[in-house]
Each structure stands twice: as structure tokens, then as C-alpha cells.
Design a protein around this motif. Structure first.
Motif, PDB file in Angstrom:
ATOM      1  N   GLU A 125     210.033 -26.475 -24.231  1.00  0.00           N
ATOM      2  CA  GLU A 125     210.530 -25.193 -24.722  1.00  0.00           C
ATOM      3  C   GLU A 125     211.355 -25.326 -25.994  1.00  0.00           C
ATOM      4  O   GLU A 125     211.763 -24.312 -26.576  1.00  0.00           O
ATOM      5  CB  GLU A 125     211.381 -24.514 -23.635  1.00  0.00           C
ATOM      6  N   HIS A 126     211.605 -26.551 -26.431  1.00  0.00           N
ATOM      7  CA  HIS A 126     212.340 -26.742 -27.680  1.00  0.00           C
ATOM      8  C   HIS A 126     211.562 -26.109 -28.826  1.00  0.00           C
ATOM      9  O   HIS A 126     210.327 -26.059 -28.818  1.00  0.00           O
ATOM     10  CB  HIS A 126     212.547 -28.234 -27.942  1.00  0.00           C
ATOM     11  N   ARG A 127     212.271 -25.619 -29.826  1.00  0.00           N
ATOM     12  CA  ARG A 127     211.627 -24.861 -30.892  1.00  0.00           C
ATOM     13  C   ARG A 127     210.601 -25.677 -31.671  1.00  0.00           C
ATOM     14  O   ARG A 127     209.618 -25.117 -32.185  1.00  0.00           O
ATOM     15  CB  ARG A 127     212.681 -24.306 -31.847  1.00  0.00           C
ATOM     16  N   VAL A 128     210.792 -26.986 -31.777  1.00  0.00           N
ATOM     17  CA  VAL A 128     209.843 -27.806 -32.538  1.00  0.00           C
ATOM     18  C   VAL A 128     208.476 -27.859 -31.855  1.00  0.00           C
ATOM     19  O   VAL A 128     207.456 -27.519 -32.479  1.00  0.00           O
ATOM     20  CB  VAL A 128     210.400 -29.221 -32.795  1.00  0.00           C
ATOM     21  N   PRO A 129     208.373 -28.296 -30.564  1.00  0.00           N
ATOM     22  CA  PRO A 129     207.048 -28.288 -29.938  1.00  0.00           C
ATOM     23  C   PRO A 129     206.449 -26.888 -29.813  1.00  0.00           C
ATOM     24  O   PRO A 129     205.228 -26.738 -29.919  1.00  0.00           O
ATOM     25  CB  PRO A 129     207.287 -28.915 -28.554  1.00  0.00           C
ATOM     26  N   VAL A 130     207.292 -25.863 -29.615  1.00  0.00           N
ATOM     27  CA  VAL A 130     206.760 -24.499 -29.529  1.00  0.00           C
ATOM     28  C   VAL A 130     206.120 -24.101 -30.858  1.00  0.00           C
ATOM     29  O   VAL A 130     205.039 -23.517 -30.898  1.00  0.00           O
ATOM     30  CB  VAL A 130     207.862 -23.499 -29.122  1.00  0.00           C
ATOM     31  N   TYR A 131     206.801 -24.436 -31.952  1.00  0.00           N
ATOM     32  CA  TYR A 131     206.250 -24.103 -33.260  1.00  0.00           C
ATOM     33  C   TYR A 131     204.961 -24.881 -33.524  1.00  0.00           C
ATOM     34  O   TYR A 131     203.964 -24.322 -33.998  1.00  0.00           O
ATOM     35  CB  TYR A 131     207.266 -24.396 -34.361  1.00  0.00           C
ATOM     36  N   ILE A 132     204.962 -26.174 -33.201  1.00  0.00           N
ATOM     37  CA  ILE A 132     203.752 -26.980 -33.384  1.00  0.00           C
ATOM     38  C   ILE A 132     202.629 -26.436 -32.500  1.00  0.00           C
ATOM     39  O   ILE A 132     201.459 -26.425 -32.892  1.00  0.00           O
ATOM     40  CB  ILE A 132     204.030 -28.463 -33.076  1.00  0.00           C
ATOM     41  N   GLY A 133     202.995 -25.955 -31.310  1.00  0.00           N
ATOM     42  CA  GLY A 133     202.001 -25.349 -30.429  1.00  0.00           C
ATOM     43  C   GLY A 133     201.343 -24.135 -31.055  1.00  0.00           C
ATOM     44  O   GLY A 133     200.141 -23.906 -30.872  1.00  0.00           O
ATOM     45  N   THR A 134     202.097 -23.345 -31.807  1.00  0.00           N
ATOM     46  CA  THR A 134     201.510 -22.189 -32.491  1.00  0.00           C
ATOM     47  C   THR A 134     200.551 -22.624 -33.602  1.00  0.00           C
ATOM     48  O   THR A 134     199.676 -21.860 -33.996  1.00  0.00           O
ATOM     49  CB  THR A 134     202.596 -21.274 -33.100  1.00  0.00           C
ATOM     50  N   LEU A 135     200.731 -23.852 -34.082  1.00  0.00           N
ATOM     51  CA  LEU A 135     199.857 -24.382 -35.138  1.00  0.00           C
ATOM     52  C   LEU A 135     198.637 -25.101 -34.576  1.00  0.00           C
ATOM     53  O   LEU A 135     197.809 -25.598 -35.350  1.00  0.00           O
ATOM     54  CB  LEU A 135     200.625 -25.369 -36.026  1.00  0.00           C
ATOM     55  N   SER A 136     198.513 -25.181 -33.260  1.00  0.00           N
ATOM     56  CA  SER A 136     197.518 -26.069 -32.654  1.00  0.00           C
ATOM     57  C   SER A 136     196.093 -25.747 -33.101  1.00  0.00           C
ATOM     58  O   SER A 136     195.281 -26.655 -33.311  1.00  0.00           O
ATOM     59  CB  SER A 136     197.622 -26.028 -31.129  1.00  0.00           C
ATOM     60  N   TYR A 137     195.761 -24.472 -33.255  1.00  0.00           N
ATOM     61  CA  TYR A 137     194.406 -24.119 -33.694  1.00  0.00           C
ATOM     62  C   TYR A 137     194.173 -24.584 -35.125  1.00  0.00           C
ATOM     63  O   TYR A 137     193.106 -25.105 -35.470  1.00  0.00           O
ATOM     64  CB  TYR A 137     194.205 -22.605 -33.578  1.00  0.00           C
ATOM     65  N   ALA A 138     195.182 -24.419 -35.980  1.00  0.00           N
ATOM     66  CA  ALA A 138     195.073 -24.874 -37.365  1.00  0.00           C
ATOM     67  C   ALA A 138     195.005 -26.407 -37.430  1.00  0.00           C
ATOM     68  O   ALA A 138     194.240 -26.966 -38.228  1.00  0.00           O
ATOM     69  CB  ALA A 138     196.247 -24.360 -38.185  1.00  0.00           C
ATOM     70  N   ILE A 139     195.790 -27.081 -36.600  1.00  0.00           N
ATOM     71  CA  ILE A 139     195.735 -28.546 -36.547  1.00  0.00           C
ATOM     72  C   ILE A 139     194.328 -29.001 -36.176  1.00  0.00           C
ATOM     73  O   ILE A 139     193.757 -29.922 -36.775  1.00  0.00           O
ATOM     74  CB  ILE A 139     196.757 -29.093 -35.523  1.00  0.00           C
ATOM     75  N   TYR A 140     193.793 -28.325 -35.214  1.00  0.00           N
ATOM     76  CA  TYR A 140     192.486 -28.649 -34.678  1.00  0.00           C
ATOM     77  C   TYR A 140     191.388 -28.470 -35.726  1.00  0.00           C
ATOM     78  O   TYR A 140     190.481 -29.290 -35.850  1.00  0.00           O
ATOM     79  CB  TYR A 140     192.292 -27.741 -33.470  1.00  0.00           C
ATOM     80  N   LEU A 141     191.487 -27.402 -36.554  1.00  0.00           N
ATOM     81  CA  LEU A 141     190.449 -27.120 -37.537  1.00  0.00           C
ATOM     82  C   LEU A 141     190.591 -27.940 -38.820  1.00  0.00           C
ATOM     83  O   LEU A 141     189.599 -28.205 -39.496  1.00  0.00           O
ATOM     84  CB  LEU A 141     190.452 -25.629 -37.905  1.00  0.00           C
ATOM     85  N   THR A 142     191.806 -28.324 -39.164  1.00  0.00           N
ATOM     86  CA  THR A 142     192.016 -28.986 -40.461  1.00  0.00           C
ATOM     87  C   THR A 142     191.928 -30.506 -40.396  1.00  0.00           C
ATOM     88  O   THR A 142     191.657 -31.143 -41.420  1.00  0.00           O
ATOM     89  CB  THR A 142     193.384 -28.609 -41.057  1.00  0.00           C
ATOM     90  N   GLN A 143     192.126 -31.110 -39.237  1.00  0.00           N
ATOM     91  CA  GLN A 143     192.253 -32.561 -39.195  1.00  0.00           C
ATOM     92  C   GLN A 143     190.983 -33.296 -39.615  1.00  0.00           C
ATOM     93  O   GLN A 143     191.047 -34.385 -40.179  1.00  0.00           O
ATOM     94  CB  GLN A 143     192.707 -33.039 -37.811  1.00  0.00           C
ATOM     95  N   PHE A 144     189.809 -32.716 -39.385  1.00  0.00           N
ATOM     96  CA  PHE A 144     188.566 -33.394 -39.749  1.00  0.00           C
ATOM     97  C   PHE A 144     187.818 -32.669 -40.859  1.00  0.00           C
ATOM     98  O   PHE A 144     186.615 -32.855 -41.029  1.00  0.00           O
ATOM     99  CB  PHE A 144     187.661 -33.539 -38.520  1.00  0.00           C
ATOM    100  N   MET A 145     188.514 -31.856 -41.630  1.00  0.00           N
ATOM    101  CA  MET A 145     187.862 -31.186 -42.748  1.00  0.00           C
ATOM    102  C   MET A 145     187.388 -32.197 -43.781  1.00  0.00           C
ATOM    103  O   MET A 145     188.069 -33.192 -44.054  1.00  0.00           O
ATOM    104  CB  MET A 145     188.828 -30.192 -43.404  1.00  0.00           C
ATOM    105  N   SER A 146     186.209 -31.917 -44.352  1.00  0.00           N
ATOM    106  CA  SER A 146     185.659 -32.768 -45.409  1.00  0.00           C
ATOM    107  C   SER A 146     185.245 -31.882 -46.577  1.00  0.00           C
ATOM    108  O   SER A 146     184.616 -30.848 -46.387  1.00  0.00           O
ATOM    109  CB  SER A 146     184.438 -33.547 -44.902  1.00  0.00           C
ATOM    110  N   PHE A 147     185.632 -32.291 -47.771  1.00  0.00           N
ATOM    111  CA  PHE A 147     185.243 -31.535 -48.962  1.00  0.00           C
ATOM    112  C   PHE A 147     185.303 -32.474 -50.156  1.00  0.00           C
ATOM    113  O   PHE A 147     186.215 -33.284 -50.295  1.00  0.00           O
ATOM    114  CB  PHE A 147     186.148 -30.323 -49.186  1.00  0.00           C
TER     115      PHE A 147
END
Length: 421
Positions: free
Chosen positions: A340-362
Motif C-alpha cells: 500500500e506504500h505510494r511507490v508500489p501503488v504508483y508503479i502498479g498504475t504504470l503496469s500496463y505501460a511497463i508491459y507494453l514498452t519494455q519490448f518495443m522495437s523501432f
């Protein structure tokens, strides 16, 4: 001296993240009702799962396997956790919504679309254009499959553009199946409305039988494919592992946990923190035991080949362990403060973006997180953990930019326009 300077760079990244997004982190940690705190803990849990998956992708297996922190060793279990959380939260929110006419199926579909598709479409197009796929006729099927989110159903396309995005096909299939299933569970068990435990047992059996039936359908279809096309996929056996047929069991356990929370909100799990903590620890122990057993055979594929029956049993225990963790967190265990600490909660809100950006290739960049790790390793004297920390900070920064520039504004704009209050 050089390493010290690189560490200072890493600290600077961390301070930049804190400075840019402190407001959002503070908002995420604002005190609210007990129910909001329970949901925050699940958002924080998604952060740990997301980081575990990221580290599992970028770090060497030898270093990860020697980690004293068990959940870092087995990043693949983060996928099971994500699916189980989806099943749990959807059941919690939608158990009787459709049955009572509080929301239509059209509204449900619109909400899911604006949550998943806008940022996904834009990031996929960045890759398609950046890699020149749109100009090649041989990639028409690949691009079309990705733009319709159906790429997970095709072996040749599943990992072709953004490898982790195969799970979006799984989520999409779950979204399609969930409304009729939850309506069936709500309406079909009304005769047990005054007996919540018996009602939960009946509903759980229905969900598990459905999961088994879907798996059998997938396996039969796969066997037919083998027989007719003489096709063998030794690296990732079964195209149906990328669809709802192979992974519905993960959602199923989450649904079962959600049904318990809905039908028995006065359960001892939700009344006594000591019991919630015990359930949480049991879930962690189950995840660790299953992961360690799988690792002993050299991975998921090898375990399935050598011990198919035990693998079927243990493989389902990933999601069961995740569901026990979820129930423990929802019951406000003594471990909730970690999530419940603000850091993991905030990172949790980014989880979809983390998931989509980590293997991007361009362009010349192939798989962003892996490319970043490859650049940072020699810069940090090949210190794997320091390189992983720096890479994680970079990916969090990239994900935060994607979230605040694309995901959040697009979702708010479309929700305001398309979703009725």
C-alpha cells in the motif's frame, strides 16, 4: 570513480521520477475507506508482479536463480498473478451488475476498449512504422493480427512485434467470456442465496469445470493440428497457450476468490488480520514451491514433458497461490503495508505501460529494455544487479511518460465522451 559516477546517474534518474510524479504518488496514497485501501494493496501487488516479469526478461538466469528474494527468481509467475487479479477484481465489481441491469454489455465493452486499446494501438503503430512493417506486403497478416489484438492465437505472429503483448489476446478472450459466465453464476445460483457457502461451492465447481472443458477443447484442437499439419512447436507447445483455452484457469482461480469476497464479506479472512496474513503467507509459499519444482526440471516446457500429470496439477497452483495472496491482501494482512506504500501503488498504475514498452522495437533499437540493459552492462562494469536497477529506472521513466502522455489522457477523454454516468 567511474562506477561511483554511474551510481550517481542512477540516483538522478530516481530523483527525476520522484520529482516529476510526486503528486501522482501522493494522490495514490491518500487515505480513504478500508475498501479503497484493499484495492490499493492489489494495485501495489501488480507492481511487484510487473517488476518481477521485467527482471525475468532482462537479467541473466544464473544471477536471478541465485537471488535471495524468491519472487525475483520466478518472474514468469507474475503473468499468472496478473490474470488472477483480473478475475478477482472483475468478479468483485461485476458480480450482479449485469444481472440487475446496472450496466449493459455494450457499456462493459466500451470501458474495456478505452482501457486497453488507445495506447496499445499507438505504441504498436510506432513499432510497425519504425520497423518498416507497414510498407511490406508480407507483414500484412502480422500487422492486422496485432491491430485486432488477435496475434496471440497465431504462432507465427504471437511474438513477432511486441512479444509480451501475447497476453492481451488472453485478456480479450476473458473479457468476451466473463459477462455471460458471471450472469450464469449470479442467476443460476439464486436458489442458494440464503446459503452463501453452498452457493460459493456450486459456483466454484462450475468455474473449474468450465476451465477444464476449455483446456480440453484447446488440447483436442491442437492434437488435430498436429495430426493434420504434422506441426510441432517444441519451444512453446500449443498455440492455445496464447489464448483463453490454455490460460483460463488463472482467471478461474481469481474468479473463485472474488466470489468468496462477494458472498462471504464477513468471513474470518476479512475480519482477522492474523488469518489474512496466514492466507497471504500460504499463497507465497505455494508460488515459491511450484516455481522451485518447475525450475528443478529446467523450466516450464521441460517440466511438462517429464512430468505431464504433476505439471498439470502444479501448473494450476500458480494461480491458486496468487489468489491466496490476493485474498490475504484484500483481508488486510499485516503484510499490506509493503503493497500500500505510494511507490508500489504508483508503479502498479504504470503496469500496463511497463508491459507494453519494455519490448518495443523501432529503428535500430531492438526490444527497448533488453537494449537498455545491453548498453548499461559495460558502463556499470558488468554488475548485473546495478545494471538491472538502472534499466528498471529507465523503463519506469519511459512507462510514466507513456502513461501520463497517452494512457491516462486518452482514457479520461474517451470515458467522458463514450461512457454514460
Amino acid at each position: 570513480m567511474y562506477i561511483r559516477e554511474q551510481k550517481q546517474v542512477i540516483v538522478s534518474y530516481a530523483l527525476l521520477l520522484r520529482h516529476l510524479f510526486r503528486k501522482n504518488m501522493n494522490n495514490a496514497s491518500t487515505s480513504g475507506s478500508a475498501a479503497q485501501a484493499q484495492i490499493r494493496s492489489l494495485t501495489g501487488f501488480r507492481a511487484y508482479a510487473a517488476v518481477a516479469v521485467l527482471l525475468g526478461h532482462i537479467m541473466s538466469y544464473e544471477v536471478l536463480s541465485a537471488s535471495p528474494v524468491w519472487w525475483l527468481n520466478y518472474g514468469r509467475s507474475g503473468v499468472n498473478c496478473f490474470f488472477a487479479v483480473s478475475g478477482f477484481l472483475f468478479t468483485l465489481v461485476y458480480f450482479d451488475v449485469f444481472d440487475k441491469g446496472k450496466e449493459t454489455l455494450k457499456q462493459f465493452a466500451i470501458k474495456r476498449f478505452i482501457r486497453l486499446y488507445p495506447m496499445y494501438f499507438l505504441l504498436i503503430m510506432v513499432e510497425v512504422i519504425g520497423r518498416g512493417l507497414i510498407a511490406s506486403s508480407e507483414h500484412v497478416g502480422n500487422v492486422a493480427a496485432h491491430l485486432t489484438m488477435m496475434h496471440g492465437m497465431f504462432r507465427e505472429y504471437r511474438f513477432a512485434i511486441n512479444p509480451p503483448a501475447w497476453t492481451i489476446t488472453v485478456e480479450l478472450c476473458f473479457y468476451a467470456l466473463f459477462p455471460p459466465l458471471i450472469i450464469l453464476l449470479a442467476r443460476g445460483t439464486r436458489w442458494l442465496a440464503d446459503k452463501p457457502v453452498q452457493r460459493w461451492v456450486v459456483q466454484s465447481l462450475v468455474v473449474l469445470l468450465l476451465a477444464q472443458a476449455l483446456q480440453n477443447i484447446g488440447r483436442t484442437t491442437l492434437d488435430f493440428k498436429y495430426d493434420m499439419l504434422h506441426y510441432a512447436d517444441t519451444d512453446n507447445p500449443g498455440i492455445w497457450t496464447g489464448t483463453i483455452f490454455g490460460r483460463f484457469i488463472d482467471f478461474a482461480w481469481g474468479i473463485i476468490g472474488g466470489l468468496w469476497a462477494v458472498l462471504r464479506p464477513d468471513s474470518v479472512i476479512f475480519r482477522k488480520r492474523s488469518v489474512a496474513t496466514l492466507i497471504f503467507v500460504l499463497g507465497c509459499a505455494m508460488l515459491y514451491a511450484v516455481s522451485a519444482w518447475t525450475d528443478a526440471y529446467g523450466g516450464v516446457v521441460q517440466a511438462g514433458v517429464h512430468e505431464p500429470f504433476l505439471f498439470t496439477v502444479y501448473g494450476r497452483s500458480y494461480a491458486l497461490g496468487a489468489t491466496l495472496i490476493i485474498l490475504g491482501l484484500y483481508g488486510n494482512s499485516y503484510c499490506n503495508g509493503i503493497f500500500e506504500h505510494r511507490v508500489p501503488v504508483y508503479i502498479g498504475t504504470l503496469s500496463y505501460a511497463i508491459y507494453l514498452t519494455q519490448f518495443m522495437s523501432f529503428g535500430s533499437v531492438h526490444q527497448l529494455a533488453m537494449a537498455t540493459m545491453a548498453v548499461l552492462r559495460p558502463m556499470l562494469a558488468y554488475n548485473e544487479w546495478l545494471s538491472a536497477l538502472a534499466t528498471t529506472l529507465v523503463m519506469l521513466l519511459v512507462s510514466a511518460i507513456a502513461y501520463h502522455a497517452l494512457e491516462e489522457p486518452l482514457y479520461n477523454m474517451l470515458r467522458k465522451r463514450w461512457v454514460k454516468k
